[in-house]
Design an enzyme around this catalytic site. Structure first.
Site, short mmCIF file in Angstrom:
data_model
loop_
_atom_site.label_atom_id
_atom_site.label_comp_id
_atom_site.label_asym_id
_atom_site.label_seq_id
_atom_site.Cartn_x
_atom_site.Cartn_y
_atom_site.Cartn_z
N LYS A 165 0.62 -1.17 0.18
CA LYS A 165 0.15 -0.14 0.00
C LYS A 165 0.86 1.22 0.14
O LYS A 165 0.45 2.35 -0.43
CB LYS A 165 -1.03 0.22 1.19
CG LYS A 165 -2.04 -0.99 0.94
CD LYS A 165 -3.27 -0.99 2.14
CE LYS A 165 -4.14 -1.80 2.06
NZ LYS A 165 -5.15 -1.94 2.95
N ASN A 219 -4.76 2.07 -1.65
CA ASN A 219 -5.32 0.61 -1.70
C ASN A 219 -5.95 0.43 -3.04
O ASN A 219 -6.52 -0.63 -3.29
CB ASN A 219 -6.34 0.29 -0.43
CG ASN A 219 -7.65 0.78 -0.91
OD1 ASN A 219 -7.79 1.93 -1.29
ND2 ASN A 219 -8.55 0.30 -0.25
N ASP A 246 -9.62 2.70 2.16
CA ASP A 246 -9.83 2.23 3.48
C ASP A 246 -10.08 3.29 4.77
O ASP A 246 -10.76 2.93 5.70
CB ASP A 246 -7.98 1.91 3.92
CG ASP A 246 -7.65 0.61 3.13
OD1 ASP A 246 -8.34 -0.01 2.94
OD2 ASP A 246 -6.44 0.65 3.00
N GLY A 292 0.67 2.14 12.67
CA GLY A 292 1.50 1.87 11.33
C GLY A 292 0.71 2.39 10.33
O GLY A 292 -0.27 3.32 10.49
N GLU A 294 7.27 5.61 20.81
CA GLU A 294 7.80 6.78 20.11
C GLU A 294 6.93 6.73 18.74
O GLU A 294 6.74 7.88 18.11
CB GLU A 294 9.32 6.48 19.80
CG GLU A 294 10.16 6.68 20.94
CD GLU A 294 10.07 5.22 21.47
OE1 GLU A 294 10.43 4.08 20.99
OE2 GLU A 294 9.83 5.23 22.94
N LYS A 295 6.64 5.96 18.23
CA LYS A 295 6.01 5.58 16.89
C LYS A 295 4.59 6.08 16.86
O LYS A 295 4.02 6.94 16.20
CB LYS A 295 5.94 4.34 16.26
CG LYS A 295 6.78 4.00 15.13
CD LYS A 295 6.82 2.59 14.65
CE LYS A 295 5.61 2.47 13.61
NZ LYS A 295 5.66 1.31 13.09
N THR A 321 -3.69 -3.24 14.62
CA THR A 321 -2.51 -4.11 14.62
C THR A 321 -2.72 -5.40 13.93
O THR A 321 -3.96 -5.76 14.16
CB THR A 321 -1.65 -4.21 15.99
OG1 THR A 321 -2.76 -5.22 16.69
CG2 THR A 321 -1.67 -2.94 16.62
P1 ATR Z 1 -0.08 -1.82 8.82
O1 ATR Z 1 0.55 -1.05 7.55
O2 ATR Z 1 -0.93 -3.13 8.62
O3 ATR Z 1 -0.54 -1.06 9.73
P2 ATR Z 1 2.54 -1.83 9.83
O4 ATR Z 1 2.76 -0.39 9.47
O5 ATR Z 1 3.58 -2.86 9.98
O6 ATR Z 1 1.37 -2.24 9.38
O7 ATR Z 1 2.20 -1.43 11.50
C1 ATR Z 1 1.78 -2.68 12.37
C2 ATR Z 1 1.40 -2.06 13.68
O8 ATR Z 1 1.06 -3.20 14.72
C3 ATR Z 1 2.53 -1.11 14.61
O9 ATR Z 1 1.90 -0.30 15.15
C4 ATR Z 1 3.09 -2.37 15.43
O10 ATR Z 1 3.88 -1.96 16.33
P3 ATR Z 1 5.34 -1.38 16.51
O11 ATR Z 1 5.24 -0.03 15.81
O12 ATR Z 1 5.62 -1.41 17.76
O13 ATR Z 1 6.09 -2.28 15.57
C5 ATR Z 1 1.92 -3.03 15.87
N1 ATR Z 1 2.05 -4.43 15.92
C6 ATR Z 1 2.76 -5.42 15.14
N2 ATR Z 1 2.85 -6.71 16.05
C7 ATR Z 1 2.78 -6.45 17.15
C8 ATR Z 1 2.45 -7.29 18.39
N3 ATR Z 1 2.91 -8.48 18.39
N4 ATR Z 1 2.24 -6.38 19.55
C9 ATR Z 1 1.82 -5.16 19.69
N5 ATR Z 1 1.80 -4.37 18.37
C10 ATR Z 1 2.06 -4.92 17.20
#
Ligand code: ATR
Length: 273
Positions: free
Chosen positions: A69, A90, A105, A130, A155-156, A186
């Site tokens: 995406k 998307n 989306d 994310g 931080e993100k 998530t």
């Molecule tokens: P998408 O585009 O589908 O949103 P992404 O940009 O990779 O995918 O984002 C995934 C999100 O899910 C992120 O906020 C990630 O947290 P981090 O920034 O800490 O990586 C979160 N995420 C993924 N796996 C996770 C887990 N097992 N527990 C908690 N948060 C998770």
């Protein structure tokens, strides 16, 4: 010549989009196919080649799913302002050999939520920071939601919150926030880790509506926990359906046959839940 549409992603074998779009094409008498384009991400050239060859391959438009995406943006000739704001597309339409990108989306998530609740003025907790979270938060903000983001990597959450002028929250403050709506953006709880959930029933006391954007499984652990806590739930297929309806409207410049698409989706889910 028969027009070709499809979905670009990896893996896409389990995508429900073909069933939804094929039903819409048939109902509207559109002479088109909807295919699966599984593009291996190991070689970045693969996505580039797919985009460069859309014209010769007669591809009139396509849906874009994970992990492309954001990666698709450099290959687009133009994009809708929302794509720029949200940072992802998307949906792509081939208009006179120009690839134009859109994002449905955001509206898909908002439409799914509004089937059960208003957004204006509501305290909303969004899980994740994310790409999916960004698309959802952007829409929630437009509709007047009071948004707080919780993310594993704080931080993100702060970065996204600063950008959208909303709040980032740490886990221990979720109770005080007393959210009315919770949205999981998530992958936590998706197959194969279906027992996982970031929040459990005690964390969800007092929450009115919980939405999960995950579609596999349809009822995630989070939604089971939400039901235990007495909340209404919205599972991921509602967003899927609304974003697909948005795609149809973009490709064919007319409203999507929503009920037909809905019936096809639930028919398929009954066969393979
Ligand atoms: P998408 O585009 O589908 O949103 P992404 O940009 O990779 O995918 O984002 C995934 C999100 O899910 C992120 O906020 C990630 O947290 P981090 O920034 O800490 O990586 C979160 N995420 C993924 N796996 C996770 C887990 N097992 N527990 C908690 N948060 C998770």
């Amino acid at each position: 010549m028969k027009k070709i549409y499809g979905i670009v992603g990896h893996p896409v074998i389990h995508s429900l989009s073909p069933v939804i779009h094929k039903a819409a094409f048939q109902a509207e008498g559109i002479d088109a196919e909807y295919r699966i384009f599984d593009i291996n991400p190991e070689d970045p050239e693969n996505l580039a080649n797919f985009c460069y060859e859309t014209e010769v391959n007669g591809i009139a438009g396509f849906s874009v799913t994970m992990p492309y995406k954001e990666e698709i943006l450099p290959y687009l000739d133009e994009y809708d302002p929302l794509v720029k704001l949200v940072g992802s597309a998307n949906t792509v339409k081939n208009e006179d050999s120009m690839l134009i990108g859109y994002n449905t989306d955001t509206m898909g998530a908002i439409a799914a939520l509004r089937e059960k609740t208003d957004i204006q003025g509501k305290r909303i907790l969004v899980l994740g920071a994310g790409g999916a979270s960004r698309a959802v938060c952007y829409g929630l903000k437009e509709f007047g939601g009071r948004i707080s983001i919780f993310n594993r990597t704080h931080e993100k959450a702060e970065e996204l919150a600063d950008e959208l002028e909303i709040d980032a929250i740490e886990f221990r403050h979720i109770k005080e926030l007393a959210p009315e709506i919770v949205i999981n953006c998530t992958p936590v709880g998706s197959v194969p880790n279906t027992e996982e959930s970031l929040l459990h029933a005690p964390d969800l006391a007092g929450v009115k509506v919980v939405m999960d954007i995950i579609t596999r499984p349809m009822e995630t652990r989070l939604l089971k926990e939400a039901k235990k806590a007495g909340a209404e739930v919205i599972s991921g297929e509602r967003m899927l359906l609304h974003q697909a309806a948005g795609q149809f409207a973009i490709w064919f410049s007319k409203p999507a046959p929503f009920e037909v698409m809905e019936k096809a989706l639930y028919g398929q889910l009954k066969k393979t839940p």
